[in-house]
Write a protein that holds these residues in place. Sequence first.
Motif, PDB file in Angstrom:
ATOM      1  N   CYS A 112      33.529 -14.654   5.809  1.00  0.00           N
ATOM      2  CA  CYS A 112      33.766 -16.611   6.001  1.00  0.00           C
ATOM      3  C   CYS A 112      34.122 -16.444   7.203  1.00  0.00           C
ATOM      4  CB  CYS A 112      34.484 -17.104   4.464  1.00  0.00           C
ATOM      5  SG  CYS A 112      33.294 -17.864   3.163  1.00  0.00           S
ATOM      6  N   ILE A 113      35.742 -15.936   7.099  1.00  0.00           N
ATOM      7  CA  ILE A 113      36.199 -15.703   8.238  1.00  0.00           C
ATOM      8  C   ILE A 113      35.153 -15.092   9.505  1.00  0.00           C
ATOM      9  CG2 ILE A 113      37.750 -14.902  10.021  1.00  0.00           C
ATOM     10  CD1 ILE A 113      39.788 -14.790   6.870  1.00  0.00           C
ATOM     11  N   ALA A 114      34.724 -13.813   9.547  1.00  0.00           N
ATOM     12  CA  ALA A 114      33.528 -13.536  10.478  1.00  0.00           C
ATOM     13  C   ALA A 114      32.676 -14.585  11.071  1.00  0.00           C
ATOM     14  CB  ALA A 114      32.408 -12.954  10.266  1.00  0.00           C
ATOM     15  N   ALA A 115      32.577 -15.388  10.110  1.00  0.00           N
ATOM     16  CA  ALA A 115      31.162 -16.933   9.966  1.00  0.00           C
ATOM     17  C   ALA A 115      31.969 -17.742  10.847  1.00  0.00           C
ATOM     18  CB  ALA A 115      30.483 -16.911   8.365  1.00  0.00           C
ATOM     19  N   LEU A 116      33.478 -18.640  10.282  1.00  0.00           N
ATOM     20  CA  LEU A 116      34.213 -19.349  11.030  1.00  0.00           C
ATOM     21  C   LEU A 116      34.118 -18.350  12.616  1.00  0.00           C
ATOM     22  CD1 LEU A 116      36.694 -20.659   8.334  1.00  0.00           C
ATOM     23  CD2 LEU A 116      34.603 -22.007   9.432  1.00  0.00           C
ATOM     24  N   ALA A 117      34.284 -17.620  12.507  1.00  0.00           N
ATOM     25  CA  ALA A 117      34.832 -17.098  14.032  1.00  0.00           C
ATOM     26  C   ALA A 117      33.638 -17.001  14.842  1.00  0.00           C
ATOM     27  CB  ALA A 117      35.562 -15.548  14.008  1.00  0.00           C
ATOM     28  N   VAL A 118      32.106 -17.033  14.373  1.00  0.00           N
ATOM     29  CA  VAL A 118      31.012 -17.242  15.505  1.00  0.00           C
ATOM     30  C   VAL A 118      31.169 -18.869  15.823  1.00  0.00           C
ATOM     31  CG1 VAL A 118      28.518 -16.830  15.134  1.00  0.00           C
ATOM     32  CG2 VAL A 118      30.216 -14.783  14.201  1.00  0.00           C
ATOM     33  N   GLY A 119      31.203 -18.948  14.652  1.00  0.00           N
ATOM     34  CA  GLY A 119      30.794 -20.985  14.829  1.00  0.00           C
ATOM     35  C   GLY A 119      31.479 -21.146  15.687  1.00  0.00           C
ATOM     36  N   VAL A 120      33.018 -21.037  15.519  1.00  0.00           N
ATOM     37  CA  VAL A 120      33.745 -21.657  16.473  1.00  0.00           C
ATOM     38  C   VAL A 120      33.396 -21.090  18.146  1.00  0.00           C
ATOM     39  CG1 VAL A 120      35.975 -21.370  17.606  1.00  0.00           C
ATOM     40  CG2 VAL A 120      35.790 -21.556  14.884  1.00  0.00           C
ATOM     41  N   PHE A 121      33.564 -19.720  18.314  1.00  0.00           N
ATOM     42  CA  PHE A 121      32.747 -19.155  20.077  1.00  0.00           C
ATOM     43  C   PHE A 121      31.570 -20.116  19.922  1.00  0.00           C
ATOM     44  CE2 PHE A 121      29.876 -15.841  22.370  1.00  0.00           C
ATOM     45  CZ  PHE A 121      30.858 -16.136  23.300  1.00  0.00           C
ATOM     46  N   VAL A 122      30.286 -20.585  19.437  1.00  0.00           N
ATOM     47  CA  VAL A 122      29.090 -20.739  19.570  1.00  0.00           C
ATOM     48  C   VAL A 122      29.290 -22.169  19.885  1.00  0.00           C
ATOM     49  CG1 VAL A 122      27.320 -21.710  18.511  1.00  0.00           C
ATOM     50  CG2 VAL A 122      27.711 -19.392  18.066  1.00  0.00           C
ATOM     51  N   TRP A 123      30.089 -23.004  18.487  1.00  0.00           N
ATOM     52  CA  TRP A 123      30.792 -24.047  19.338  1.00  0.00           C
ATOM     53  C   TRP A 123      31.239 -24.465  20.200  1.00  0.00           C
ATOM     54  CZ3 TRP A 123      32.979 -24.497  13.524  1.00  0.00           C
ATOM     55  CH2 TRP A 123      32.006 -25.028  12.128  1.00  0.00           C
ATOM     56  N   GLY A 124      31.934 -23.442  20.551  1.00  0.00           N
ATOM     57  CA  GLY A 124      32.905 -23.232  22.374  1.00  0.00           C
ATOM     58  C   GLY A 124      31.806 -23.233  23.339  1.00  0.00           C
ATOM     59  N   LEU A 125      31.254 -22.711  23.089  1.00  0.00           N
ATOM     60  CA  LEU A 125      29.639 -22.683  23.934  1.00  0.00           C
ATOM     61  C   LEU A 125      29.201 -23.757  24.199  1.00  0.00           C
ATOM     62  CD1 LEU A 125      28.463 -18.929  23.932  1.00  0.00           C
ATOM     63  CD2 LEU A 125      30.461 -20.215  25.557  1.00  0.00           C
ATOM     64  N   ILE A 126      28.444 -24.204  22.687  1.00  0.00           N
ATOM     65  CA  ILE A 126      27.872 -25.564  23.227  1.00  0.00           C
ATOM     66  C   ILE A 126      29.150 -27.007  24.301  1.00  0.00           C
ATOM     67  CG2 ILE A 126      27.119 -27.626  22.068  1.00  0.00           C
ATOM     68  CD1 ILE A 126      25.923 -25.643  19.419  1.00  0.00           C
ATOM     69  N   PHE A 127      30.417 -26.779  23.794  1.00  0.00           N
ATOM     70  CA  PHE A 127      30.719 -27.797  24.200  1.00  0.00           C
ATOM     71  C   PHE A 127      30.728 -27.650  25.778  1.00  0.00           C
ATOM     72  CE2 PHE A 127      31.860 -29.214  19.642  1.00  0.00           C
ATOM     73  CZ  PHE A 127      30.928 -30.765  19.191  1.00  0.00           C
ATOM     74  N   TRP A 128      31.686 -26.333  25.733  1.00  0.00           N
ATOM     75  CA  TRP A 128      31.372 -26.148  26.619  1.00  0.00           C
ATOM     76  C   TRP A 128      30.219 -26.078  28.511  1.00  0.00           C
ATOM     77  CZ3 TRP A 128      29.245 -22.225  30.392  1.00  0.00           C
ATOM     78  CH2 TRP A 128      29.913 -21.947  31.843  1.00  0.00           C
ATOM     79  N   CYS A 129      29.518 -25.805  27.763  1.00  0.00           N
ATOM     80  CA  CYS A 129      27.751 -26.418  28.710  1.00  0.00           C
ATOM     81  C   CYS A 129      27.681 -28.341  28.999  1.00  0.00           C
ATOM     82  CB  CYS A 129      26.947 -25.606  28.206  1.00  0.00           C
ATOM     83  SG  CYS A 129      27.232 -23.714  27.782  1.00  0.00           S
TER      84      CYS A 129
END
Length: 323
Positions: A80-97
């Motif tokens: 779950c922590i790994a999934a959250l880390a990947v999710g936070v990274f992807v969400w960060g890229l989306i919002f940054w773009c």
Amino acid sequence: MVARSSEVRSSAVRHSASQGAGGHRRRGAGRLAGLGLGGAALLVLLTGCDVGKTFGGFGWPQGGITPQSHRMYDLWIASCIAALAVGVFVWGLIFWCVIRYRKRGNELPVQTRYNLPMEFLYTIAPILVVSVLFYYTAVVQTGVDKITKNPDVTVEVVAFKWNWQFNYRDGQGPDANTVASVLGTSDVIPVLVLPTGKSIRFEETSRDVIHSFWVPELLFKRDVMPGNVRNVFEVTSLDQEGEFVGRCAELCGSYHAFMNFELRVVSPQQYDQFLAEKKAGKSTQEALTAIGEAPYASTTEPFDTRRTKNNFNPSDASAGAGS
């Protein structure tokens, strides 16, 4: 002259645009660095606390009482922590773009046809993540399913509509002898007594249909199959004493929901005394009382079959009468 001044002005515009683009890139890099630092700080904070307890186990039951249950729980929390880390990274890229490349006037943002580092990242990173999760899943699963040659205690679990029988055996396999037995009835919940600190093998078989042996604190279920199939599994040890409800987790008929039992975990000395009392011909309730335990189950109650004469043919209502 006109052409020359045109070139000067266009050159100046290009120079100004390049400076603006450089500023935008620097600001974008700053935002990305800030996001990375924030993610790192979040991970540090999460490692400093019980993440599973904080978030309710992420849906996984807590309070396991075996080493196998602890390993499965740790694997679930790490996943779950790994999934959250990947999710936070992807969400960060989306919002940054979204923020970085939002529309500004009529000018289109820079168009990029390909980016080798990014393509390498989003191709290799998922493979690495899945490989790591697969490795640890295989390791935990192998440990959970491990069977030893000489466990300390062997119990034959016999399921039938709609109750349980627990046979304490002197060996492994169908040819072993039963030295003591606990049989459940509609009036008395069967109590399975087991010791702490001992390896325990469960050998399961059914007299009729498929049932499922489930103690929530063991954190996994095992199907009980009819015929010549004996579903065998082991737990390395039971970590704590207490009473734990057990259930059938496979829809097996009308009274499936009431097919309960109780797991009573006691000290090895109490277990030996309980087994001696049973071998001497005492009932389960008498043997439990002899070791200082409650004679009846405390985590569940016998089901009410409601099979009475009035239930099927009420004597106080005439045929065809409306209410």
